[in-house]
Motif scaffolding. Structure first.
Motif, short mmCIF file in Angstrom:
data_model
loop_
_atom_site.label_atom_id
_atom_site.label_comp_id
_atom_site.label_asym_id
_atom_site.label_seq_id
_atom_site.Cartn_x
_atom_site.Cartn_y
_atom_site.Cartn_z
N HIS A 1 5.85 -0.99 -0.89
CA HIS A 1 5.75 -1.66 0.41
C HIS A 1 4.34 -2.20 0.66
CE1 HIS A 1 9.59 0.38 1.00
NE2 HIS A 1 9.81 -0.48 1.97
N HIS A 2 3.68 -2.70 -0.42
CA HIS A 2 2.31 -3.18 -0.27
C HIS A 2 2.21 -4.32 0.73
CE1 HIS A 2 1.21 -0.59 -3.54
NE2 HIS A 2 2.03 -1.21 -4.37
N THR A 3 3.13 -5.27 0.64
CA THR A 3 3.07 -6.45 1.52
C THR A 3 3.29 -6.03 2.97
OG1 THR A 3 4.03 -7.67 -0.30
CG2 THR A 3 3.91 -8.82 1.81
N PHE A 4 4.30 -5.18 3.16
CA PHE A 4 4.60 -4.69 4.51
C PHE A 4 3.38 -3.96 5.10
CE2 PHE A 4 6.09 -1.14 7.19
CZ PHE A 4 6.72 -1.85 8.19
N GLN A 5 2.75 -3.11 4.30
CA GLN A 5 1.59 -2.33 4.78
C GLN A 5 0.41 -3.24 5.12
OE1 GLN A 5 1.32 0.50 5.92
NE2 GLN A 5 3.20 1.42 5.16
N GLN A 6 0.17 -4.22 4.22
CA GLN A 6 -0.95 -5.13 4.46
C GLN A 6 -0.72 -5.94 5.74
OE1 GLN A 6 -4.05 -5.68 2.47
NE2 GLN A 6 -4.31 -6.32 4.58
N MET A 7 0.52 -6.35 5.93
CA MET A 7 0.85 -7.12 7.13
C MET A 7 0.66 -6.26 8.37
SD MET A 7 4.09 -9.25 5.72
CE MET A 7 4.33 -10.35 7.09
N LYS A 8 1.05 -4.99 8.25
CA LYS A 8 0.91 -4.06 9.37
C LYS A 8 -0.57 -3.91 9.73
CE LYS A 8 2.88 0.37 10.70
NZ LYS A 8 3.57 1.55 10.24
N GLU A 9 -1.41 -3.79 8.69
CA GLU A 9 -2.86 -3.67 8.93
C GLU A 9 -3.41 -4.90 9.63
OE1 GLU A 9 -4.90 -2.49 5.29
OE2 GLU A 9 -3.36 -0.93 5.02
N LEU A 10 -2.74 -6.02 9.41
CA LEU A 10 -3.17 -7.27 10.07
C LEU A 10 -2.51 -7.45 11.43
CD1 LEU A 10 -3.11 -9.59 6.93
CD2 LEU A 10 -5.14 -8.96 8.23
N GLY A 11 -1.80 -6.41 11.86
CA GLY A 11 -1.21 -6.45 13.20
C GLY A 11 0.18 -7.04 13.26
N GLN A 12 0.77 -7.34 12.08
CA GLN A 12 2.12 -7.92 12.05
C GLN A 12 3.12 -6.79 11.85
OE1 GLN A 12 2.62 -11.22 12.33
NE2 GLN A 12 4.58 -11.70 11.37
N ASN A 13 3.71 -6.32 12.95
CA ASN A 13 4.65 -5.21 12.84
C ASN A 13 6.06 -5.72 12.66
OD1 ASN A 13 3.34 -2.64 12.93
ND2 ASN A 13 2.62 -3.21 14.97
N GLU A 14 6.51 -5.74 11.42
CA GLU A 14 7.85 -6.26 11.15
C GLU A 14 8.91 -5.25 11.57
OE1 GLU A 14 7.33 -7.19 6.91
OE2 GLU A 14 7.74 -9.25 7.54
N ILE A 15 10.05 -5.75 12.01
CA ILE A 15 11.13 -4.85 12.46
C ILE A 15 11.70 -4.08 11.28
CG2 ILE A 15 13.50 -4.85 13.37
CD1 ILE A 15 12.63 -7.09 15.28
N LEU A 16 11.99 -4.77 10.17
CA LEU A 16 12.52 -4.09 8.99
C LEU A 16 11.38 -3.87 7.99
CD1 LEU A 16 15.88 -5.80 7.91
CD2 LEU A 16 15.58 -3.55 8.92
N PRO A 17 11.14 -2.60 7.62
CA PRO A 17 10.11 -2.37 6.59
C PRO A 17 10.62 -2.84 5.23
CG PRO A 17 10.96 -0.29 7.48
CD PRO A 17 11.80 -1.38 8.05
N LEU A 18 10.37 -4.09 4.92
CA LEU A 18 10.93 -4.71 3.71
C LEU A 18 10.06 -4.36 2.50
CD1 LEU A 18 13.38 -6.60 3.57
CD2 LEU A 18 11.81 -8.53 3.65
N GLY A 19 10.72 -3.89 1.43
CA GLY A 19 9.99 -3.60 0.20
C GLY A 19 9.52 -4.89 -0.47
N ASP A 20 8.62 -4.74 -1.46
CA ASP A 20 8.06 -5.94 -2.10
C ASP A 20 9.10 -6.69 -2.93
OD1 ASP A 20 5.40 -5.57 -1.12
OD2 ASP A 20 5.23 -3.88 -2.49
N ARG A 21 9.87 -5.96 -3.75
CA ARG A 21 10.89 -6.64 -4.56
C ARG A 21 12.01 -7.19 -3.66
NH1 ARG A 21 12.98 -2.77 -9.05
NH2 ARG A 21 14.01 -4.67 -9.79
N ASP A 22 12.35 -6.41 -2.64
CA ASP A 22 13.37 -6.85 -1.67
C ASP A 22 12.89 -8.15 -1.00
OD1 ASP A 22 15.57 -6.75 -0.04
OD2 ASP A 22 15.01 -4.95 1.06
N ARG A 23 11.61 -8.17 -0.64
CA ARG A 23 11.06 -9.37 0.00
C ARG A 23 11.13 -10.56 -0.96
NH1 ARG A 23 7.66 -9.54 4.48
NH2 ARG A 23 7.38 -7.31 4.26
N ALA A 24 10.90 -10.28 -2.25
CA ALA A 24 10.94 -11.37 -3.24
C ALA A 24 12.34 -12.02 -3.24
CB ALA A 24 10.61 -10.83 -4.63
N VAL A 25 13.37 -11.18 -3.23
CA VAL A 25 14.75 -11.71 -3.22
C VAL A 25 14.97 -12.54 -1.96
CG1 VAL A 25 17.20 -11.09 -3.16
CG2 VAL A 25 15.61 -9.78 -4.61
#
Ligand code: FO1
Length: 304
Positions: A71-95
């Motif tokens: 969940h690197h992308t999700f975590q980095q986005m969270k640190e930037l204040g972007q709280n996504e509703i679904l914690p999307l995994g990196d490979r899942d996000r790629a799809v």
């Protein structure tokens, strides 16, 4: 064979069916009523679950997302204040990025799903219920929120005043779903939430009429007065429906031939269903391991 599928319960049954019949013979019409746009990405969770199942990469502890995903992308986005509703995994996000790109290029959701299936080497026919967008919105005392916000971010805690599927009135059954329904006579309604998973599929124009001409077996996702998992209970109660297999059977009674409920269920009275011309069959529907999933699938296949 056609299976109507939403999240968790139906994919578990499909997992069992796959051990008994070839993927090529399985068509899955999948709910898209819980889809959501997030950070520019179009996520269609129930299609993804079915895709990952057939691709052999589904996380079978959660029954969503890709096994071992990070969940690197999700975590980095969270640190930037972007709280996504679904914690999307990196490979899942790629799809989902690939899918979104295809949709932006003008492909329909069906075409995009077909292409992603092909790239994963999937032999089953995975069909979005509709190419139009349908969105489950929940009315809570604090305001109207997306189903995923209610269920994932708010853990299903808010009171549900009502809910509706936005866009449902304009949505049409996808041409691929229609075509497969013309060819196949056997339909399984999987044990998914009858409100936000199976409900949107059944609400599409023509769907219930088509099912009346098929041999349809529905599997209840509720044992006693509690869903096996998920928010079905709260959502059914908000519509004034009894939270029980009887409540589910009530929703399906006009177009099913056989209703499967759990052997532990002490609420459903099979005679009530038999009186409506529906065969009621008690089976072990708790698909907690692969053996149980295959056993349930085998028993269901015997019913056809
Ligand atoms: N469901 C959860 O309960 N918690 C999650 O963190 C979660 C993440 C998630 C990510 C991607 C995805 O495709 C689905 C995900 N789900 C999660 C499942 C989803 O909320 C619903 O359960 C499905 O829509 C099935 O009905």
């Amino acid at each position: 064979m056609i299976i109507l599928s939403g999240g968790t319960g139906s994919p578990k049954l499909i997992d069992g069916l796959r051990k008994l019949i070839p993927d090529e013979e399985i068509s899955v019409i999948v709910n898209t009523g819980e889809d959501i746009w997030s950070s520019g990405v179009f996520i269609t969770p129930d299609i993804d679950t079915v895709l990952y199942l057939f691709a052999g990469i589904l996380d079978k502890n959660k029954w969503w997302s890709i096994v071992g995903d990070t969940h690197h992308t999700f975590q980095q986005m969270k640190e930037l204040g972007q709280n996504e509703i679904l914690p999307l995994g990196d490979r899942d996000r790629a799809v989902n990025l690939v899918r979104t790109e295809m949709l932006n290029d003008g492909l329909t959701l069906m075409e995009a799903t077909d292409e992603i299936s092909r790239r994963f080497g999937i032999k089953a026919n995975i069909i979005p219920m509709s190419d139009e967008t349908v969105t489950a919105m929940i009315e809570t005392p604090e305001g109207r929120i997306h189903f995923q916000e209610f269920w994932v971010t708010k853990k299903g805690i808010p009171e549900v005043l009502s809910f509706e599927h936005e866009g449902a009135e304009k949505a049409k059954l996808s041409p691929a779903a229609k075509s497969v329904l013309e060819k196949e006579d056997l339909v399984i309604i999987g044990p998914s939430n009858p409100m936000t998973s199976i409900g949107p599929i059944l609400a599409l124009p023509e769907m219930k009429e088509i099912l009346k001409s098929k041999k349809v077996i529905a599997i209840s996702p509720i044992i006693g007065n509690a869903p096996v998992s998920g928010p079905a209970g709260k959502l059914m109660a908000s519509k004034g429906l009894e939270v029980s297999s009887r409540g589910v059977a009530e929703l399906y009674k006009d177009f099913i031939d056989i209703f499967v409920y759990d052997i532990r269920d002490d609420v459903l009275n099979p005679e009530e269903l038999e009186a409506m011309g529906i065969q009621a069959i008690a089976l072990d529907t708790m698909m907690t391991d692969e053996e149980k999933r295959v056993n349930l699938a085998r028993e269901i296949l015997k019913l056809f």
